[in-house]
Design a protein around this motif. Structure first.
Motif, PDB file in Angstrom:
ATOM      1  N   SER A 100       0.863  -1.188   0.000  1.00  0.00           N
ATOM      2  CA  SER A 100       0.000   0.000   0.000  1.00  0.00           C
ATOM      3  C   SER A 100       0.897   1.235   0.000  1.00  0.00           C
ATOM      4  O   SER A 100       2.091   1.149   0.310  1.00  0.00           O
ATOM      5  N   LEU A 101       0.311   2.377  -0.308  1.00  0.00           N
ATOM      6  CA  LEU A 101       1.054   3.634  -0.288  1.00  0.00           C
ATOM      7  C   LEU A 101       1.521   3.944   1.135  1.00  0.00           C
ATOM      8  O   LEU A 101       2.659   4.366   1.348  1.00  0.00           O
ATOM      9  N   THR A 158      -6.086  -1.564  -6.496  1.00  0.00           N
ATOM     10  CA  THR A 158      -6.513  -0.452  -5.645  1.00  0.00           C
ATOM     11  C   THR A 158      -5.463  -0.035  -4.625  1.00  0.00           C
ATOM     12  O   THR A 158      -5.373   1.142  -4.279  1.00  0.00           O
ATOM     13  N   ASP A 159      -4.649  -0.992  -4.150  1.00  0.00           N
ATOM     14  CA  ASP A 159      -3.749  -0.705  -3.035  1.00  0.00           C
ATOM     15  C   ASP A 159      -2.264  -0.648  -3.425  1.00  0.00           C
ATOM     16  O   ASP A 159      -1.540   0.222  -2.956  1.00  0.00           O
ATOM     17  N   PRO A 162      -0.842   2.378  -6.254  1.00  0.00           N
ATOM     18  CA  PRO A 162      -0.420   3.691  -5.746  1.00  0.00           C
ATOM     19  C   PRO A 162       0.999   3.680  -5.154  1.00  0.00           C
ATOM     20  O   PRO A 162       1.734   4.668  -5.294  1.00  0.00           O
ATOM     21  N   GLU A 165       3.385   3.771  -8.139  1.00  0.00           N
ATOM     22  CA  GLU A 165       3.454   5.119  -8.713  1.00  0.00           C
ATOM     23  C   GLU A 165       4.247   6.076  -7.823  1.00  0.00           C
ATOM     24  O   GLU A 165       4.945   6.967  -8.309  1.00  0.00           O
ATOM     25  N   TYR A 166       4.153   5.880  -6.527  1.00  0.00           N
ATOM     26  CA  TYR A 166       4.938   6.663  -5.567  1.00  0.00           C
ATOM     27  C   TYR A 166       6.436   6.471  -5.844  1.00  0.00           C
ATOM     28  O   TYR A 166       7.198   7.448  -5.933  1.00  0.00           O
TER      29      TYR A 166
END
Length: 195
Positions: A100-101, A158-159, A162, A165-166
């Motif tokens: 997750s982000l 969904t998790d 991100p 992409e970070y």
């Protein structure tokens, strides 16, 4: 000694573990006297849910429901290991984390704390169809049905995306994206070429 940090990220079944092992062998060849700490978060969770604590039992319920483990538990899963095991004299290979982000940012703070500079993020990009086929062939209990697999692939979008992409936008990370739908040897070759 220039210590290396590799973070392998991608959907279930993309080959993260296999590529992490190949990079580990490459590091051993290049610097045989430098130890390697390899964190495989999925294996850690599978071991954790076998425990008899209240937390282990709750985590097992989540695991059996094919839902992503909560961020606080995912961070605990690796952070206490770092606290206990890292000496500052080892290469670091991270496989399957972050998911997750939020977890990516927590890992960021840990790498800063331990002064691991210029981490390499290897994103092994595969399609959902590729993942499904490989997960079904893998034969693990958590890959037993398409329904279970599809739930995991859905939370990847969904998790985990991100977090990817970070990393893609960070100047202090070396971000590598490779096509995972190739032979194991070709994926490894692409990773090494991009290093």
């Amino acid at each position: 000694m220039d210590l290396k940090t590799f973070i392998f990220i991608g959907s279930s079944g993309c080959g993260k573990g296999t590529q992490a092992e190949l990079i580990s062998k490459k590091l051993i060849t290049e610097s045989p006297d430098t130890p390697i700490y390899h964190l495989e978060s999925g294996a850690r969770f599978r071991e954790f849910i076998k425990g008899d604590t209240h937390s282990s039992k709750l985590s097992k319920e989540i695991y059996e429901s094919d839902v992503r483990q909560p961020d606080f538990l995912a961070v605990w899963n690796w952070s206490h290991l770092f606290v206990d095991a890292l000496t500052g004299k080892e290469h670091l290979i991270i496989d399957g984390t972050p998911r997750s982000l939020f977890e990516a940012k927590m890992l960021d703070s840990a790498l800063d704390f331990y002064q691991y500079k210029n981490p390499v993020v290897v994103y092994i990009n595969v399609s959902k169809e590729w993942s499904r086929a490989h997960l079904l062939n893998r034969g693990r209990s958590d890959d037993a049905t398409l329904s279970k697999i599809n739930k995991r692939l859905a939370w990847f979008d969904t998790d985990v995306i991100p977090a990817i992409e970070y990393y893609r936008t960070r100047d202090d990370y070396h971000f590598i994206e490779v096509n995972g739908e190739q032979s194991i040897e070709k994926v490894h070759e692409d990773i090494v070429t991009n290093l």
